[in-house]
Design an enzyme around this catalytic site. Sequence first.
Site, PDB file in Angstrom:
ATOM      1  N   THR A   1      41.594  49.233  44.030  1.00 53.93           N
ATOM      2  CA  THR A   1      42.492  48.262  43.371  1.00 53.93           C
ATOM      3  C   THR A   1      42.857  48.805  41.950  1.00 53.93           C
ATOM      4  O   THR A   1      43.949  48.423  41.461  1.00 53.93           O
ATOM      5  CB  THR A   1      42.037  46.796  43.472  1.00 53.93           C
ATOM      6  OG1 THR A   1      40.714  46.722  43.073  1.00 53.93           O
ATOM      7  CG2 THR A   1      42.049  46.360  44.772  1.00 53.93           C
ATOM      8  N   VAL A   2      41.642  48.959  41.377  1.00 50.88           N
ATOM      9  CA  VAL A   2      41.741  49.479  39.725  1.00 50.88           C
ATOM     10  C   VAL A   2      42.552  50.566  39.602  1.00 50.88           C
ATOM     11  O   VAL A   2      43.338  51.034  38.860  1.00 50.88           O
ATOM     12  CB  VAL A   2      40.343  49.583  39.186  1.00 50.88           C
ATOM     13  CG1 VAL A   2      40.427  49.844  37.530  1.00 50.88           C
ATOM     14  CG2 VAL A   2      39.656  47.876  39.101  1.00 50.88           C
TER      15      VAL A   2
ATOM     16  N   GLY B   1      36.068  43.206  31.746  1.00 52.76           N
ATOM     17  CA  GLY B   1      37.562  43.403  32.377  1.00 52.76           C
ATOM     18  C   GLY B   1      38.418  43.444  31.344  1.00 52.76           C
ATOM     19  O   GLY B   1      38.241  44.677  30.654  1.00 52.76           O
TER      20      GLY B   1
ATOM     21  N   ILE C   1      39.448  42.000  28.685  1.00 51.94           N
ATOM     22  CA  ILE C   1      38.997  41.534  27.150  1.00 51.94           C
ATOM     23  C   ILE C   1      38.626  42.789  26.411  1.00 51.94           C
ATOM     24  O   ILE C   1      37.434  43.397  26.783  1.00 51.94           O
ATOM     25  CB  ILE C   1      37.849  40.520  27.325  1.00 51.94           C
ATOM     26  CG1 ILE C   1      37.902  39.313  28.337  1.00 51.94           C
ATOM     27  CG2 ILE C   1      37.635  39.873  25.842  1.00 51.94           C
ATOM     28  CD1 ILE C   1      36.855  38.467  28.476  1.00 51.94           C
TER      29      ILE C   1
ATOM     30  N   GLY D   1      38.314  35.472  48.097  1.00 53.44           N
ATOM     31  CA  GLY D   1      38.343  36.813  47.350  1.00 53.44           C
ATOM     32  C   GLY D   1      37.715  36.912  45.955  1.00 53.44           C
ATOM     33  O   GLY D   1      37.730  37.914  45.216  1.00 53.44           O
TER      34      GLY D   1
ATOM     35  N   ASP E   1      25.028  42.072  37.685  1.00 54.32           N
ATOM     36  CA  ASP E   1      26.198  42.511  37.070  1.00 54.32           C
ATOM     37  C   ASP E   1      26.156  42.009  35.530  1.00 54.32           C
ATOM     38  O   ASP E   1      26.657  42.681  34.985  1.00 54.32           O
ATOM     39  CB  ASP E   1      27.381  41.944  37.970  1.00 54.32           C
ATOM     40  CG  ASP E   1      28.771  42.148  37.266  1.00 54.32           C
ATOM     41  OD1 ASP E   1      29.290  43.396  37.501  1.00 54.32           O
ATOM     42  OD2 ASP E   1      29.144  41.391  36.266  1.00 54.32           O
TER      43      ASP E   1
ATOM     44  N   LYS F   1      26.398  44.375  31.864  1.00 56.98           N
ATOM     45  CA  LYS F   1      26.976  44.271  30.835  1.00 56.98           C
ATOM     46  C   LYS F   1      26.460  43.781  29.394  1.00 56.98           C
ATOM     47  O   LYS F   1      26.591  44.254  28.466  1.00 56.98           O
ATOM     48  CB  LYS F   1      28.142  43.147  31.175  1.00 56.98           C
ATOM     49  CG  LYS F   1      29.198  43.496  32.316  1.00 56.98           C
ATOM     50  CD  LYS F   1      29.838  42.358  32.775  1.00 56.98           C
ATOM     51  CE  LYS F   1      30.558  42.639  34.057  1.00 56.98           C
ATOM     52  NZ  LYS F   1      31.662  41.523  34.376  1.00 56.98           N
TER      53      LYS F   1
END
Length: 436
Positions: free
Chosen positions: A14-15, A136, A138, A189, A203, A207
């Site tokens: 998708t990215v 993402g 930001i 989703g 996750d 970060k």
Amino acid sequence: MAEPLRIALAGLGTVGAGVIRLLETNAALLRARSGREMRIAAVSARERHKDRGVDLSPFAWVDDMAELAARDDVDVVVELVGGSDGPALALARKAIASGKALVTANKAMVAHHGAELAAAAERAGTALKFEAAVAGGIPVVKALREGAAANAIGRIYGILNGTSNYILSTMEATGAGFDETLAEAQRKGFAEADPAFDIEGTDAAHKLAILAAICFGAEVDFAGVTCEGITRVRAEDIARADTLGYVVRLIGMADLEPGEDGTTALLQRVRPCLVSKGHPLAHVTGATNAVVAEGNFSGRLLFQGAGAGAGPTASAVVADLIDIARGEIGAPFSIPSAEMAPMPRAEAGHRTGRTYLRFTVADRPGVLAEMTAAMRDAGVSIESLIQQGRQEEGGEVLVAMVAHEGPERNVQHALELLRGSDSFTAPPLSMQILGD
């Protein structure tokens, strides 16, 4: 106008498809802002014939993505494959060794191998960019490296995982339990079929380790992040928090602590916290990320936006490509790799604060006295106590406490004193309270 920036794209999920669409849709704008045309030369992915909703015919297809790094018609490699090791790391190493700039959205790879890749990029005189790896769309990496570069950052913290934030804020809005809300997030989703990385905090820890390295000039130390996810948070905890004037959020936080020998140590942890309703993070709901940095001259800085998704993440990837097109390289983690050193890991026990504690106990006489005696013996002062009414004879009862401000080690000592007691039907839950 300068020669086009020639791009190799590895990963067409998708990215990756979002990057292609963005480059096509905003081509004229990007050319004006970067001074160069941005042109995809080659692409690679696992499945060649999969329909991705974009036209791949203008680009050369490469079956072995590692070969992208050796192509003479490529200036920069964009890695969107994922995974801390394996093909992604092999491609990253080869691209940098070949003098190619590298743009990646791979937070796990940067958290585990960022120091190595940054040093290699500096030796090769090329760029390593990873804006899309954190929060993402930001632009927090660029903001910290450049916009807040004049400041000493005292603390960096925030909501770093959209899936967990969606679950917690939905539980808050609906009163539903964790399992029910997770299942809904999967249907919509917002959560993966295997959500472990998100709900267990991994996750967010990836970060946080990256952000801490940028803010404090330390080597990336993912192994030094203490991590606790949201799987034990119950609807009752969220209801109690609301009664007390708080919401529950999964918070990643890093700051510098004075070590016992006079040195400076780095504290990094991800855990659910009670956040005051007066704090900006309390109003961050859904699959949104938000990062707060506290600078010694700027004061509190808040960055908020979409933490994932094709559009926001593609936006961050292409922003890095614009920098590279302009010839802006810079140290990947804001200071040269040679000046980044391992930093001792801080112990949280001496920190002071207020704590929320939830106990699930057998409904029988003497249990409350047992708990309060442990608090007394550990030096924990109880500010408030809420006991849920009896649901059925002999069933379990929820007891929620808020401890007055005090050392965290005292709370941990109290829990150790209670460990093994047959009065408890489930392990206690402890959450720090983040004020205004």
